[in-house]
Design a protein around this motif. Structure first.
Motif, mmCIF file in Angstrom:
data_model
loop_
_atom_site.group_PDB
_atom_site.id
_atom_site.type_symbol
_atom_site.label_atom_id
_atom_site.label_comp_id
_atom_site.label_asym_id
_atom_site.label_seq_id
_atom_site.Cartn_x
_atom_site.Cartn_y
_atom_site.Cartn_z
ATOM 1 N N ASP A 162 0.811 -1.216 0.000
ATOM 2 C CA ASP A 162 0.000 0.000 0.000
ATOM 3 C C ASP A 162 0.848 1.271 0.000
ATOM 4 O O ASP A 162 0.306 2.364 0.173
ATOM 5 C CB ASP A 162 -0.927 0.007 1.217
ATOM 6 N N GLY A 163 2.157 1.121 -0.141
ATOM 7 C CA GLY A 163 3.029 2.287 -0.137
ATOM 8 C C GLY A 163 3.481 2.700 1.246
ATOM 9 O O GLY A 163 4.083 3.769 1.421
ATOM 10 N N GLN A 164 3.243 1.841 2.248
ATOM 11 C CA GLN A 164 3.523 2.212 3.631
ATOM 12 C C GLN A 164 5.004 2.328 3.972
ATOM 13 O O GLN A 164 5.356 2.780 5.063
ATOM 14 C CB GLN A 164 2.845 1.238 4.602
ATOM 15 N N LEU A 165 5.885 1.943 3.015
ATOM 16 C CA LEU A 165 7.322 2.106 3.257
ATOM 17 C C LEU A 165 7.800 3.510 2.890
ATOM 18 O O LEU A 165 8.903 3.915 3.271
ATOM 19 C CB LEU A 165 8.129 1.058 2.484
ATOM 20 N N GLY A 166 6.992 4.214 2.118
ATOM 21 C CA GLY A 166 7.287 5.615 1.835
ATOM 22 C C GLY A 166 8.469 5.881 0.942
ATOM 23 O O GLY A 166 8.984 7.005 0.902
ATOM 24 N N SER A 175 15.195 -5.155 3.573
ATOM 25 C CA SER A 175 16.112 -4.413 4.434
ATOM 26 C C SER A 175 15.709 -2.942 4.368
ATOM 27 O O SER A 175 14.965 -2.540 3.472
ATOM 28 C CB SER A 175 17.569 -4.621 3.995
ATOM 29 N N PRO A 176 16.161 -2.126 5.301
ATOM 30 C CA PRO A 176 15.694 -0.737 5.371
ATOM 31 C C PRO A 176 15.893 0.056 4.081
ATOM 32 O O PRO A 176 16.973 0.047 3.486
ATOM 33 C CB PRO A 176 16.522 -0.148 6.507
ATOM 34 N N ALA A 177 14.815 0.715 3.667
ATOM 35 C CA ALA A 177 14.855 1.616 2.521
ATOM 36 C C ALA A 177 14.504 3.013 3.020
ATOM 37 O O ALA A 177 13.594 3.185 3.833
ATOM 38 C CB ALA A 177 13.848 1.167 1.456
ATOM 39 N N ALA A 178 15.217 3.996 2.527
ATOM 40 C CA ALA A 178 14.992 5.366 2.996
ATOM 41 C C ALA A 178 13.621 5.869 2.553
ATOM 42 O O ALA A 178 13.209 5.677 1.403
ATOM 43 C CB ALA A 178 16.081 6.287 2.483
ATOM 44 N N VAL A 179 12.906 6.494 3.486
ATOM 45 C CA VAL A 179 11.652 7.146 3.154
ATOM 46 C C VAL A 179 11.970 8.383 2.321
ATOM 47 O O VAL A 179 12.900 9.131 2.628
ATOM 48 C CB VAL A 179 10.891 7.541 4.444
ATOM 49 N N SER A 180 11.205 8.569 1.249
ATOM 50 C CA SER A 180 11.442 9.716 0.362
ATOM 51 C C SER A 180 10.860 10.981 0.994
ATOM 52 O O SER A 180 9.776 11.446 0.638
ATOM 53 C CB SER A 180 10.805 9.475 -1.006
ATOM 54 N N SER A 226 2.711 6.380 -1.953
ATOM 55 C CA SER A 226 3.941 5.652 -1.666
ATOM 56 C C SER A 226 5.081 6.578 -1.254
ATOM 57 O O SER A 226 6.192 6.124 -1.023
ATOM 58 C CB SER A 226 4.366 4.827 -2.883
ATOM 59 N N ARG A 227 4.797 7.842 -1.169
ATOM 60 C CA ARG A 227 5.740 8.823 -0.626
ATOM 61 C C ARG A 227 4.990 9.717 0.356
ATOM 62 O O ARG A 227 3.778 9.891 0.239
ATOM 63 C CB ARG A 227 6.333 9.696 -1.737
ATOM 64 N N PRO A 228 5.684 10.311 1.320
ATOM 65 C CA PRO A 228 4.999 11.171 2.284
ATOM 66 C C PRO A 228 4.240 12.317 1.626
ATOM 67 O O PRO A 228 4.757 12.977 0.720
ATOM 68 C CB PRO A 228 6.149 11.706 3.147
ATOM 69 N N VAL A 229 3.017 12.519 2.077
ATOM 70 C CA VAL A 229 2.222 13.671 1.653
ATOM 71 C C VAL A 229 1.882 14.455 2.907
ATOM 72 O O VAL A 229 1.677 13.891 3.981
ATOM 73 C CB VAL A 229 0.925 13.246 0.925
ATOM 74 N N ALA A 230 1.849 15.762 2.768
ATOM 75 C CA ALA A 230 1.592 16.612 3.922
ATOM 76 C C ALA A 230 0.139 16.500 4.367
ATOM 77 O O ALA A 230 -0.782 16.529 3.551
ATOM 78 C CB ALA A 230 1.926 18.064 3.595
ATOM 79 N N VAL A 231 -0.045 16.346 5.656
ATOM 80 C CA VAL A 231 -1.385 16.390 6.232
ATOM 81 C C VAL A 231 -1.862 17.838 6.172
ATOM 82 O O VAL A 231 -1.113 18.766 6.497
ATOM 83 C CB VAL A 231 -1.367 15.895 7.695
#
Length: 710
Positions: A162-166, A175-180, A226-231
């Motif tokens: 669902d894109g929760q890894l960002g 393994s850890p992937a950087a959030v964009s 799948s990337r952070p969006v501003a609330v």
């Protein structure tokens, strides 16, 4: 401590966090976190324990069997303990004392972060996201895990459908992937829902990513991202100071002191009076005029918050009575958790999971855990409001009370000492080892000798005799009885005098050690010394008193003992602490053990302490400015500053309106205070009813103890 991430991870499946401190093999828990069908806890020594469903290895005990009692999680490496735990649905992760992150349990989505999809029944190291990068905070969702890196970046791994890894795609990562993150934005807090993640950005904005079908990303849409969006800001100029993610909804505390929620609302969990989903923040209805929220926590289908009036409120799905308001109906706006009004006491004392108070008429009342009879009312049931202690004899009242882990003692008006509760080690002093649910008389150490003061430890008790000698009884394995022999005693034995002619004027007792102020103006300690709690510069047990190595020229005027640390007021008006410092309980701004006294950081310029109280892993004191201050472990709210955060130096206790405290008493995970109007207030862990307010929830600020009948 129970951090936000751990609490929320536990609630992803609707499970509540139930502290199980009393059941851990090595003592009480500092943090508890729950997954779908398993629970884990971190003990004071950093060891981790888990119990429940172990089918995927999520208990970490090198097995896949279910366990109905806590089992130790295998050490990830020699000497490595845990500083934080978080539980996903079927996996568990922890921050190691070596600054690495470790995970175990279900790995089919890659949520263990070790580069494979295999299940693991013991901790495996999460792959470092980059050379030299460690983790400072973790958050676990249903099948994904995220962490804040020491490089100020956020990383996620596991299920990414669902894109929760960002990170911009919907693939699983092993393994850890950087959030964009947006350009120039670092994250300061992470929280994970079932399939979405949110974080607070350094630009004061809140961001969410992952599943958005219910509007839980707060950006005005119901699309997955799948990337952070501003609330979306709830109002012009309003930012968020804290976030809490539930199953499919999110809530936050605004800079305007209001609470806001967004996402799934069908059970009323948004608290706005409706049951519709919302894709942008809506204000939670104020529970009463002028009341704002200071703390929030979100479960799968309900939300709770602490109000500025120090009351607890909940809203959303109410089945099973989880809103705490006396019924099981859903509520779309906050309802008060039942908490009756105050009480008048002249003295308070706090045990691990129970509290007792003395009224001006000499009657004693206790509340909280009662399973060993420590409430003294003739029963073994827990009580969430005060019950009267049975009088030890006709017409006999009490002049002083003191509470230990699971037993309580008091000085009677007939000059005798009485104890009740857990008696296995002989700590009731009546010559036996049976539990007692009502007061029994302590055997006099010699003909004509009575007691003038009592000090109760975890499993031992000490008293000052009318002959000015100290006596101890109960568990003696560490030498805490001070008679030179590490053996249990079920009746009082004399403590060896530290020097010819030296007597004692005050005694305090911890888990396995005892300390006293002597007539030569020195402080002496004996018993367990592994963490430096004897203050003699060493870390060995002592079976007879040794002098505390205080600052040159400084004597002590009062002592207070925690589980594994000791504090004292110096003749130079400074406060000093020594012993275990892992949780910041020494108040010197560090988390290291100290084998000799170190000065507590002054809470404000010119403020000194007039009284100290030692809890399990925290310390409190009354300041010369009439305020109360606490420091150390704060995961249950026991510091009283409105948070569940540990503190390395004193923070002010949020007093109810106009209240000044005149006396403090600290239990393992809760603190109580007596006000100038003789009302009692308690805060911290309340799972056994030890706050005395008629409820069993934790409180991060003082709440009034319910007055006994009449």
């Amino acid at each position: 401590m129970i951090g936000t991430a751990a609490m929320l991870a536990a609630m992803l499946t609707g499970m509540t966090v139930v502290p199980a401190a009393a059941q851990l093999p090595d003592g009480p828990a500092l943090q508890v976190t729950a997954g779908a069908h398993h629970t884990c806890a971190r003990a004071g020594d950093g060891k981790a324990y888990c119990w429940g469903d172990g089918a995927f290895g999520q208990l970490g005990d090198v097995d896949t069997a279910n366990r109905s009692r806590p089992v130790a999680v295998a050490h990830p490496a020699a000497g490595v303990t845990f500083t934080e735990l978080v539980a996903g649905a079927f996996h568990t992760c922890g921050l190691g004392s070596d600054t690495k992150a470790y995970c175990w349990g279900q790995g089919m989505y890659g949520q263990l972060g070790n580069g494979t999809t295999a299940n693991r029944s013991s901790p495996v190291a999460v792959s470092a996201p980059a050379a030299g990068v460690t983790f400072t905070q973790l958050a676990a969702g249903f099948g994904h895990t995220c962490g804040l890196g020491s490089d100020t970046k956020a990383y996620c791994w596991g299920d990414g459908y669902d894109g929760q890894l960002g990170n911009g795609d919907t693939e699983a990562r092993l393994s850890p992937a950087a959030v964009s993150a947006p350009a120039g934005v670092a994250f300061s807090q992470l929280t994970a829902g079932t399939s979405h993640t949110c974080g607070l950005g350094s630009d004061t904005k809140a961001y969410c990513w992952g599943q958005g079908g219910y509007g839980q990303l707060g950006n005005g849409t119901t699309a997955d991202r799948s990337r952070p969006v501003a609330v979306i800001a709830p109002a012009a100029g309003v930012t968020f100071t804290k976030l809490a993610a539930g199953g499919s909804h999110t809530c936050g505390l605004g800079s305007d002191t209001k609470a806001y929620c967004w996402g799934a609302g069908f059970d009323g969990q948004l608290g706005n009076g409706a049951t519709a989903d919302r894709s942008r923040p809506v204000p939670v209805i104020a529970p009463a005029a002028g009341v704002t929220f200071t703390e929030l926590t979100a479960a799968v289908d309900h939300t709770c918050g602490v109000g500025s009036d120090r009351k607890a409120y909940c809203w959303g799905r109410g089945d099973g009575g989880k809103l705490g308001n006396g019924d099981s109906a859903n509520r779309a706006n906050p309802v008060a958790v039942s908490a009756p009004a105050g009480v008048t006491f002249t003295q308070l004392t706090g045990g691990d999971f129970h509290t007792c108070g003395l009224e001006s008429n000499g009657k004693a009342y206790c509340w909280g855990a009662g399973f060993y009879g420590q409430l003294g009312n003739g029963a073994t049931a827990d009580r969430a409001s005060p019950v009267a202690v049975i009088a030890p004899a006709t017409g006999v009242t009490f002049t002083e009370l003191t509470a230990g882990d699971y037993h309580t003692c008091g000085l009677g008006g007939d000059a005798k000492a009485y104890c009740w509760g857990y008696g296995f080690y002989g700590q009731l002093g009546n010559g036996a080892t049976a539990d007692r649910a009502s007061p029994v008389a302590v055997i006099a150490p010699a003909t004509g000798i009575t007691f003038t003061e009592l000090a109760v430890g975890t499993d031992h008790t000490c008293g000052l005799g009318s002959d000015t000698k100290p006596y101890c009884w109960g568990r003696g394995a560490f030498g805490q009885l001070g008679n030179g022999i590490p053996a249990n005693r079920s009746s009082p034995v004399a403590v060896i005098a530290p020097a010819a002619g030296v007597t004692f004027t005050q005694l305090v007792a911890g888990y396995g050690h005892t300390c006293g102020l002597a007539s030569d103006a020195k402080a002496y300690c004996w018993g367990q010394g592994l963490d430096g709690q004897l203050g003699d510069g060493a870390t060995v047990d002592r079976a007879s008193p040794v002098a505390v190595a205080g600052p040159v020229g400084v004597g002590f005027t009062q002592l207070a003992a925690g589980a594994f640390h000791t504090c004292g007021l110096g003749s130079d008006t400074k406060a000093y602490c020594w012993g275990r410092g892992l949780s910041g309980q020494l108040g010197d701004g560090a988390t290291v053990d100290r084998a000799s006294p170190v000065a507590v950081t002054a809470p404000a310029t010119g403020v000194t302490f007039t009284e100290l109280a030692g809890g399990g892993y925290h310390t409190c004191g009354l300041g010369s400015d009439t305020k109360a201050y606490c420091w150390g472990e704060g995961g249950y709210g026991q510091l009283g500053d409105g948070s569940s955060t540990g503190r390395l130096s004193p923070v002010v206790v949020i007093a109810p309106g106009g209240v000044a405290f005149t006396q403090l008493a600290a239990g393992f995970f809760h603190t109580c205070g007596l006000s100038s109007s003789n009302k009692a207030y308690c805060g911290g862990a309340g799972f056994f009813g030890q706050l005395g307010n008629g409820a069993t929830g934790n409180r991060s600020g003082p709440v009034a103890v319910t007055a006994p009948a009449g």
